[in-house]
Design a protein around this motif. Structure first.
Motif, PDB file in Angstrom:
ATOM      1  N   ALA A  63       0.791  -1.230   0.006  1.00  0.00           N
ATOM      2  CA  ALA A  63       0.054   0.000   0.029  1.00  0.00           C
ATOM      3  C   ALA A  63       0.935   1.198   0.000  1.00  0.00           C
ATOM      4  O   ALA A  63       2.095   1.219   0.124  1.00  0.00           O
ATOM      5  CB  ALA A  63      -0.947   0.025   1.177  1.00  0.00           C
ATOM      6  N   SER A  64       0.236   2.322  -0.046  1.00  0.00           N
ATOM      7  CA  SER A  64       0.961   3.750  -0.472  1.00  0.00           C
ATOM      8  C   SER A  64       0.236   4.607   0.811  1.00  0.00           C
ATOM      9  O   SER A  64      -0.991   4.270   1.156  1.00  0.00           O
ATOM     10  CB  SER A  64       1.276   4.238  -1.582  1.00  0.00           C
ATOM     11  N   ALA A  65       0.741   5.789   1.044  1.00  0.00           N
ATOM     12  CA  ALA A  65       0.142   6.633   1.755  1.00  0.00           C
ATOM     13  C   ALA A  65      -1.288   7.181   1.229  1.00  0.00           C
ATOM     14  O   ALA A  65      -2.327   7.566   1.806  1.00  0.00           O
ATOM     15  CB  ALA A  65       1.139   7.878   2.188  1.00  0.00           C
ATOM     16  N   ASN A  66      -1.470   7.174  -0.076  1.00  0.00           N
ATOM     17  CA  ASN A  66      -2.456   7.757  -0.740  1.00  0.00           C
ATOM     18  C   ASN A  66      -3.412   6.444  -1.013  1.00  0.00           C
ATOM     19  O   ASN A  66      -4.354   6.755  -1.751  1.00  0.00           O
ATOM     20  CB  ASN A  66      -2.234   8.333  -2.011  1.00  0.00           C
ATOM     21  N   SER A  67      -3.263   5.324  -0.708  1.00  0.00           N
ATOM     22  CA  SER A  67      -3.956   4.021  -1.253  1.00  0.00           C
ATOM     23  C   SER A  67      -3.773   3.017  -0.201  1.00  0.00           C
ATOM     24  O   SER A  67      -2.940   2.007  -0.456  1.00  0.00           O
ATOM     25  CB  SER A  67      -3.314   3.664  -2.470  1.00  0.00           C
ATOM     26  N   ARG A  68      -4.510   3.147   0.802  1.00  0.00           N
ATOM     27  CA  ARG A  68      -4.477   2.391   1.996  1.00  0.00           C
ATOM     28  C   ARG A  68      -5.567   1.178   1.960  1.00  0.00           C
ATOM     29  O   ARG A  68      -6.535   1.242   1.292  1.00  0.00           O
ATOM     30  CB  ARG A  68      -4.674   2.944   3.282  1.00  0.00           C
ATOM     31  N   VAL A  69      -5.357   0.126   2.699  1.00  0.00           N
ATOM     32  CA  VAL A  69      -6.290  -0.800   2.942  1.00  0.00           C
ATOM     33  C   VAL A  69      -6.746  -0.501   4.202  1.00  0.00           C
ATOM     34  O   VAL A  69      -6.077  -0.363   5.220  1.00  0.00           O
ATOM     35  CB  VAL A  69      -5.735  -2.116   2.899  1.00  0.00           C
ATOM     36  N   THR A  70      -8.308  -0.364   4.419  1.00  0.00           N
ATOM     37  CA  THR A  70      -8.878   0.193   5.498  1.00  0.00           C
ATOM     38  C   THR A  70      -9.845  -0.912   5.894  1.00  0.00           C
ATOM     39  O   THR A  70     -10.652  -1.613   5.446  1.00  0.00           O
ATOM     40  CB  THR A  70      -9.892   1.357   5.389  1.00  0.00           C
ATOM     41  N   MET A  71      -9.956  -1.235   7.151  1.00  0.00           N
ATOM     42  CA  MET A  71     -11.060  -2.066   8.080  1.00  0.00           C
ATOM     43  C   MET A  71     -11.715  -1.184   9.013  1.00  0.00           C
ATOM     44  O   MET A  71     -11.261  -0.618   9.644  1.00  0.00           O
ATOM     45  CB  MET A  71     -10.337  -3.042   8.740  1.00  0.00           C
ATOM     46  N   THR A  72     -13.078  -1.216   8.705  1.00  0.00           N
ATOM     47  CA  THR A  72     -14.132  -0.506   9.536  1.00  0.00           C
ATOM     48  C   THR A  72     -15.214  -1.458   9.835  1.00  0.00           C
ATOM     49  O   THR A  72     -15.368  -2.430   9.496  1.00  0.00           O
ATOM     50  CB  THR A  72     -14.828   0.708   8.698  1.00  0.00           C
ATOM     51  N   GLY A  73     -15.846  -0.804  11.263  1.00  0.00           N
ATOM     52  CA  GLY A  73     -17.023  -1.491  11.648  1.00  0.00           C
ATOM     53  C   GLY A  73     -17.534  -0.708  12.872  1.00  0.00           C
ATOM     54  O   GLY A  73     -16.415   0.190  13.314  1.00  0.00           O
ATOM     55  N   SER A  74     -18.580  -1.160  13.255  1.00  0.00           N
ATOM     56  CA  SER A  74     -19.004  -0.459  14.747  1.00  0.00           C
ATOM     57  C   SER A  74     -18.448  -0.962  15.921  1.00  0.00           C
ATOM     58  O   SER A  74     -17.775  -1.899  15.707  1.00  0.00           O
ATOM     59  CB  SER A  74     -20.373  -0.564  14.827  1.00  0.00           C
ATOM     60  N   PRO A  75     -18.192  -0.599  17.078  1.00  0.00           N
ATOM     61  CA  PRO A  75     -17.669  -1.291  18.173  1.00  0.00           C
ATOM     62  C   PRO A  75     -18.424  -2.550  18.336  1.00  0.00           C
ATOM     63  O   PRO A  75     -17.936  -3.491  19.414  1.00  0.00           O
ATOM     64  CB  PRO A  75     -17.999  -0.143  19.385  1.00  0.00           C
ATOM     65  N   LYS A  76     -19.547  -2.734  17.990  1.00  0.00           N
ATOM     66  CA  LYS A  76     -20.291  -4.140  17.932  1.00  0.00           C
ATOM     67  C   LYS A  76     -19.393  -5.244  17.094  1.00  0.00           C
ATOM     68  O   LYS A  76     -20.104  -6.269  16.985  1.00  0.00           O
ATOM     69  CB  LYS A  76     -21.611  -4.092  17.738  1.00  0.00           C
ATOM     70  N   ALA A  77     -18.464  -4.801  16.247  1.00  0.00           N
ATOM     71  CA  ALA A  77     -17.704  -5.664  15.393  1.00  0.00           C
ATOM     72  C   ALA A  77     -16.655  -6.162  16.228  1.00  0.00           C
ATOM     73  O   ALA A  77     -15.688  -5.344  16.107  1.00  0.00           O
ATOM     74  CB  ALA A  77     -17.680  -5.103  13.953  1.00  0.00           C
ATOM     75  N   VAL A  78     -16.524  -7.516  16.764  1.00  0.00           N
ATOM     76  CA  VAL A  78     -15.486  -7.887  17.459  1.00  0.00           C
ATOM     77  C   VAL A  78     -14.643  -8.779  17.291  1.00  0.00           C
ATOM     78  O   VAL A  78     -15.196  -9.949  16.328  1.00  0.00           O
ATOM     79  CB  VAL A  78     -15.989  -7.951  18.833  1.00  0.00           C
ATOM     80  N   LEU A  79     -13.456  -8.804  16.944  1.00  0.00           N
ATOM     81  CA  LEU A  79     -12.639  -9.861  16.548  1.00  0.00           C
ATOM     82  C   LEU A  79     -12.054 -10.409  18.039  1.00  0.00           C
ATOM     83  O   LEU A  79     -11.438  -9.946  18.634  1.00  0.00           O
ATOM     84  CB  LEU A  79     -11.256  -9.322  15.811  1.00  0.00           C
ATOM     85  N   THR A  80     -12.184 -11.885  17.883  1.00  0.00           N
ATOM     86  CA  THR A  80     -11.606 -12.691  18.948  1.00  0.00           C
ATOM     87  C   THR A  80     -10.611 -13.834  18.495  1.00  0.00           C
ATOM     88  O   THR A  80     -10.763 -14.354  17.391  1.00  0.00           O
ATOM     89  CB  THR A  80     -12.730 -13.259  19.717  1.00  0.00           C
ATOM     90  N   ALA A  81      -9.535 -13.748  19.236  1.00  0.00           N
ATOM     91  CA  ALA A  81      -8.192 -14.635  18.704  1.00  0.00           C
ATOM     92  C   ALA A  81      -8.931 -16.149  19.280  1.00  0.00           C
ATOM     93  O   ALA A  81      -9.081 -16.289  20.454  1.00  0.00           O
ATOM     94  CB  ALA A  81      -7.001 -14.193  19.039  1.00  0.00           C
ATOM     95  N   GLY A  82      -8.273 -17.058  18.659  1.00  0.00           N
ATOM     96  CA  GLY A  82      -8.410 -18.421  19.075  1.00  0.00           C
ATOM     97  C   GLY A  82      -7.280 -19.125  19.752  1.00  0.00           C
ATOM     98  O   GLY A  82      -7.001 -20.173  20.125  1.00  0.00           O
TER      99      GLY A  82
END
Length: 105
Positions: free
Chosen positions: A73-92
């Motif tokens: 990626a570059s400063a002008n072309s990023r990968v973005t991940m969005t979601g509300s506080p109710k989108a939760v990642l949990t690790a196994g």
């Protein structure tokens, strides 16, 4: 020969100024996408397929697993991940989200 160069220079200058100049050596970037995900499997797929400029939008819910991606990626072309506080990642176990990003100028 001088006339040809002068004419070619004029054509290239006019084409560049009007935005009508394209070359085969310059590839157009792929249009940015927004990828909607609602399951852990969809998130893994979206991360595996991510391109600079993309946005991955997480629906509310719990995403269990170990998620990773490698993206250039570059400063002008990023990968973005969005979601509300109710989108939760949990690790196994181990990491929950591993990003390997190569930044280009």
């Amino acid at each position: 020969m001088r006339t040809r160069r002068t004419l070619l220079t004029a054509l290239l200058t006019t084409a560049a100024a009007s935005g009508g100049l394209a070359t085969a050596a310059t590839a157009s970037p792929a249009p940015a996408r927004t990828v909607e995900v609602s399951t852990a499997a969809e998130l893994k797929s979206a991360l595996a397929d991510a391109s600079p400029g993309d946005t991955i939008h997480l629906a509310d819910g719990t995403y269990s697993g170990n998620f990773k991606t490698s993206v250039a990626a570059s400063a002008n072309s990023r990968v973005t991940m969005t979601g509300s506080p109710k989108a939760v990642l949990t690790a196994g176990g181990g990491y929950g989200l591993h990003l390997n990003i190569t930044v280009t100028p």
